[in-house]
Design a protein around this motif. Structure first.
Motif, PDB file in Angstrom:
ATOM      1  N   ALA A  56     -63.867 -52.780   4.773  1.00  0.00           N
ATOM      2  CA  ALA A  56     -63.927 -54.235   4.897  1.00  0.00           C
ATOM      3  C   ALA A  56     -63.418 -54.863   3.610  1.00  0.00           C
ATOM      4  CB  ALA A  56     -65.350 -54.706   5.166  1.00  0.00           C
ATOM      5  N   ILE A  57     -62.765 -55.988   3.766  1.00  0.00           N
ATOM      6  CA  ILE A  57     -62.386 -56.814   2.627  1.00  0.00           C
ATOM      7  C   ILE A  57     -63.320 -58.014   2.659  1.00  0.00           C
ATOM      8  CG2 ILE A  57     -60.592 -58.283   1.637  1.00  0.00           C
ATOM      9  CD1 ILE A  57     -58.553 -56.273   2.769  1.00  0.00           C
ATOM     10  N   THR A  58     -63.905 -58.323   1.520  1.00  0.00           N
ATOM     11  CA  THR A  58     -64.815 -59.455   1.421  1.00  0.00           C
ATOM     12  C   THR A  58     -64.360 -60.377   0.303  1.00  0.00           C
ATOM     13  OG1 THR A  58     -66.273 -58.153  -0.005  1.00  0.00           O
ATOM     14  CG2 THR A  58     -66.829 -58.234   2.350  1.00  0.00           C
ATOM     15  N   GLU A  59     -64.750 -61.631   0.433  1.00  0.00           N
ATOM     16  CA  GLU A  59     -64.446 -62.631  -0.587  1.00  0.00           C
ATOM     17  C   GLU A  59     -65.770 -63.139  -1.134  1.00  0.00           C
ATOM     18  OE1 GLU A  59     -64.292 -66.507  -2.268  1.00  0.00           O
ATOM     19  OE2 GLU A  59     -64.970 -66.228  -0.219  1.00  0.00           O
ATOM     20  N   GLU A  60     -65.854 -63.194  -2.454  1.00  0.00           N
ATOM     21  CA  GLU A  60     -67.053 -63.716  -3.103  1.00  0.00           C
ATOM     22  C   GLU A  60     -66.631 -64.497  -4.335  1.00  0.00           C
ATOM     23  OE1 GLU A  60     -70.919 -61.914  -5.346  1.00  0.00           O
ATOM     24  OE2 GLU A  60     -70.265 -60.906  -3.526  1.00  0.00           O
ATOM     25  N   GLY A  61     -66.879 -65.786  -4.313  1.00  0.00           N
ATOM     26  CA  GLY A  61     -66.549 -66.628  -5.446  1.00  0.00           C
ATOM     27  C   GLY A  61     -65.069 -66.661  -5.774  1.00  0.00           C
ATOM     28  N   GLY A  62     -64.218 -66.486  -4.773  1.00  0.00           N
ATOM     29  CA  GLY A  62     -62.781 -66.504  -4.987  1.00  0.00           C
ATOM     30  C   GLY A  62     -62.180 -65.141  -5.279  1.00  0.00           C
ATOM     31  N   ALA A  63     -63.011 -64.145  -5.558  1.00  0.00           N
ATOM     32  CA  ALA A  63     -62.531 -62.779  -5.807  1.00  0.00           C
ATOM     33  C   ALA A  63     -62.608 -61.984  -4.506  1.00  0.00           C
ATOM     34  CB  ALA A  63     -63.362 -62.103  -6.892  1.00  0.00           C
ATOM     35  N   PHE A  64     -61.691 -61.046  -4.347  1.00  0.00           N
ATOM     36  CA  PHE A  64     -61.646 -60.220  -3.145  1.00  0.00           C
ATOM     37  C   PHE A  64     -61.989 -58.780  -3.494  1.00  0.00           C
ATOM     38  CE2 PHE A  64     -59.217 -63.921  -2.142  1.00  0.00           C
ATOM     39  CZ  PHE A  64     -59.533 -64.175  -0.821  1.00  0.00           C
ATOM     40  N   PHE A  65     -62.722 -58.140  -2.593  1.00  0.00           N
ATOM     41  CA  PHE A  65     -63.180 -56.770  -2.775  1.00  0.00           C
ATOM     42  C   PHE A  65     -62.877 -55.970  -1.521  1.00  0.00           C
ATOM     43  CE2 PHE A  65     -65.705 -59.568  -5.336  1.00  0.00           C
ATOM     44  CZ  PHE A  65     -65.859 -58.904  -6.536  1.00  0.00           C
ATOM     45  N   VAL A  66     -62.644 -54.664  -1.684  1.00  0.00           N
ATOM     46  CA  VAL A  66     -62.532 -53.760  -0.547  1.00  0.00           C
ATOM     47  C   VAL A  66     -63.681 -52.768  -0.653  1.00  0.00           C
ATOM     48  CG1 VAL A  66     -60.930 -52.144  -1.679  1.00  0.00           C
ATOM     49  CG2 VAL A  66     -61.024 -52.259   0.823  1.00  0.00           C
ATOM     50  N   THR A  67     -64.283 -52.458   0.486  1.00  0.00           N
ATOM     51  CA  THR A  67     -65.406 -51.522   0.539  1.00  0.00           C
ATOM     52  C   THR A  67     -65.160 -50.519   1.646  1.00  0.00           C
ATOM     53  OG1 THR A  67     -66.906 -53.288  -0.156  1.00  0.00           O
ATOM     54  CG2 THR A  67     -67.917 -51.320   0.812  1.00  0.00           C
ATOM     55  N   ASP A  68     -65.235 -49.236   1.332  1.00  0.00           N
ATOM     56  CA  ASP A  68     -65.198 -48.205   2.365  1.00  0.00           C
ATOM     57  C   ASP A  68     -66.552 -48.238   3.054  1.00  0.00           C
ATOM     58  OD1 ASP A  68     -63.729 -45.529   3.304  1.00  0.00           O
ATOM     59  OD2 ASP A  68     -65.902 -45.194   3.187  1.00  0.00           O
ATOM     60  N   GLY A  79     -54.319 -44.943  -5.003  1.00  0.00           N
ATOM     61  CA  GLY A  79     -54.483 -43.496  -5.033  1.00  0.00           C
ATOM     62  C   GLY A  79     -55.856 -43.004  -5.445  1.00  0.00           C
ATOM     63  N   THR A  80     -56.728 -43.898  -5.876  1.00  0.00           N
ATOM     64  CA  THR A  80     -58.075 -43.517  -6.307  1.00  0.00           C
ATOM     65  C   THR A  80     -59.059 -43.687  -5.157  1.00  0.00           C
ATOM     66  OG1 THR A  80     -57.586 -44.237  -8.561  1.00  0.00           O
ATOM     67  CG2 THR A  80     -59.907 -43.998  -7.981  1.00  0.00           C
ATOM     68  N   PRO A  81     -59.764 -42.599  -4.764  1.00  0.00           N
ATOM     69  CA  PRO A  81     -60.736 -42.713  -3.677  1.00  0.00           C
ATOM     70  C   PRO A  81     -61.894 -43.645  -4.047  1.00  0.00           C
ATOM     71  CG  PRO A  81     -60.246 -40.408  -4.185  1.00  0.00           C
ATOM     72  CD  PRO A  81     -59.650 -41.243  -5.278  1.00  0.00           C
ATOM     73  N   LEU A  82     -62.322 -44.419  -3.078  1.00  0.00           N
ATOM     74  CA  LEU A  82     -63.465 -45.308  -3.277  1.00  0.00           C
ATOM     75  C   LEU A  82     -64.753 -44.605  -2.869  1.00  0.00           C
ATOM     76  CD1 LEU A  82     -62.179 -48.701  -1.815  1.00  0.00           C
ATOM     77  CD2 LEU A  82     -62.043 -47.857  -4.168  1.00  0.00           C
ATOM     78  N   ALA A  83     -65.806 -44.880  -3.595  1.00  0.00           N
ATOM     79  CA  ALA A  83     -67.136 -44.401  -3.189  1.00  0.00           C
ATOM     80  C   ALA A  83     -67.575 -45.246  -2.001  1.00  0.00           C
ATOM     81  CB  ALA A  83     -68.115 -44.548  -4.347  1.00  0.00           C
ATOM     82  N   PRO A  84     -68.195 -44.627  -1.002  1.00  0.00           N
ATOM     83  CA  PRO A  84     -68.653 -45.400   0.167  1.00  0.00           C
ATOM     84  C   PRO A  84     -69.638 -46.500  -0.233  1.00  0.00           C
ATOM     85  CG  PRO A  84     -68.774 -43.049   0.607  1.00  0.00           C
ATOM     86  CD  PRO A  84     -68.469 -43.210  -0.859  1.00  0.00           C
ATOM     87  N   GLN A  85     -69.509 -47.626   0.416  1.00  0.00           N
ATOM     88  CA  GLN A  85     -70.409 -48.773   0.264  1.00  0.00           C
ATOM     89  C   GLN A  85     -70.413 -49.369  -1.140  1.00  0.00           C
ATOM     90  OE1 GLN A  85     -71.528 -49.958   3.045  1.00  0.00           O
ATOM     91  NE2 GLN A  85     -71.054 -48.166   4.277  1.00  0.00           N
ATOM     92  N   GLN A  86     -69.380 -49.110  -1.929  1.00  0.00           N
ATOM     93  CA  GLN A  86     -69.273 -49.663  -3.287  1.00  0.00           C
ATOM     94  C   GLN A  86     -68.057 -50.588  -3.353  1.00  0.00           C
ATOM     95  OE1 GLN A  86     -71.547 -49.065  -5.838  1.00  0.00           O
ATOM     96  NE2 GLN A  86     -72.643 -48.139  -4.134  1.00  0.00           N
TER      97      GLN A  86
END
Length: 151
Positions: A56-68, A79-86
């Motif tokens: 999911a991509i989320t927006e918080e305070g104008g910043a965008f985040f991706v979360t596995d 190329g860097t794996p994401l930790a789940p739910q982080q």
């Protein structure tokens, strides 16, 4: 299910071998965009290694985040794996890959959106401070008027 290219504002470009196949706008009242194989996803990636609700991509305070979202085959940013739910902060141009899909998802305009949100927050703080000062000034005038009545 990428849509036609948004004219401006933050978006995710869907690319394959450098060519832009489409874009998904990251704007409006929505604050969460689902990436996955499900037809209910905002950004459908039809690949066997992609989970129905993969990231999911989320927006918080104008910043965008991706979360596995705990997918079986993972999500990578540059190329860097994401930790789940982080949640991981997105920056323009850093490619996101989900599972083994050959398409990449590239954030565009997210830094400008953050800058606009910061400017808007500063404007709102200044307006709030101005209103508080006006109220304090009125209260001081009222106190001065009350003092004059005691004479």
């Amino acid at each position: 299910r990428a849509r036609a290219m948004p004219e401006d504002g933050p978006r995710i470009d869907v690319r394959r071998e450098g060519a832009v196949l489409g874009s998904v706008a990251l704007s409006g009242a929505k604050r969460r965009w689902l990436i996955g194989r499900s037809l209910d996803a905002d950004l459908v990636v039809n690949h066997p290694s992609v989970s129905r609700s993969h990231a999911a991509i989320t927006e918080e305070g104008g910043a965008f985040f991706v979360t596995d979202l705990g997918s079986a085959h993972g999500t990578k940013v540059a190329g860097t794996p994401l930790a789940p739910q982080q949640p991981f902060r997105l920056f323009d141009g850093l490619p996101i890959t989900v599972g083994g899909a050959t398409r990449t998802l590239v954030p565009v305009g997210t830094v400008a959106a953050l800058g606009a949100a910061v400017r808007e927050a500063a404007r709102e703080r200044a307006e709030h401070a101005r209103r508080e000062q006006e109220a304090a000034d009125r209260a001081a005038l009222d106190d001065d008027d009350d003092d004059d009545d005691d004479d």
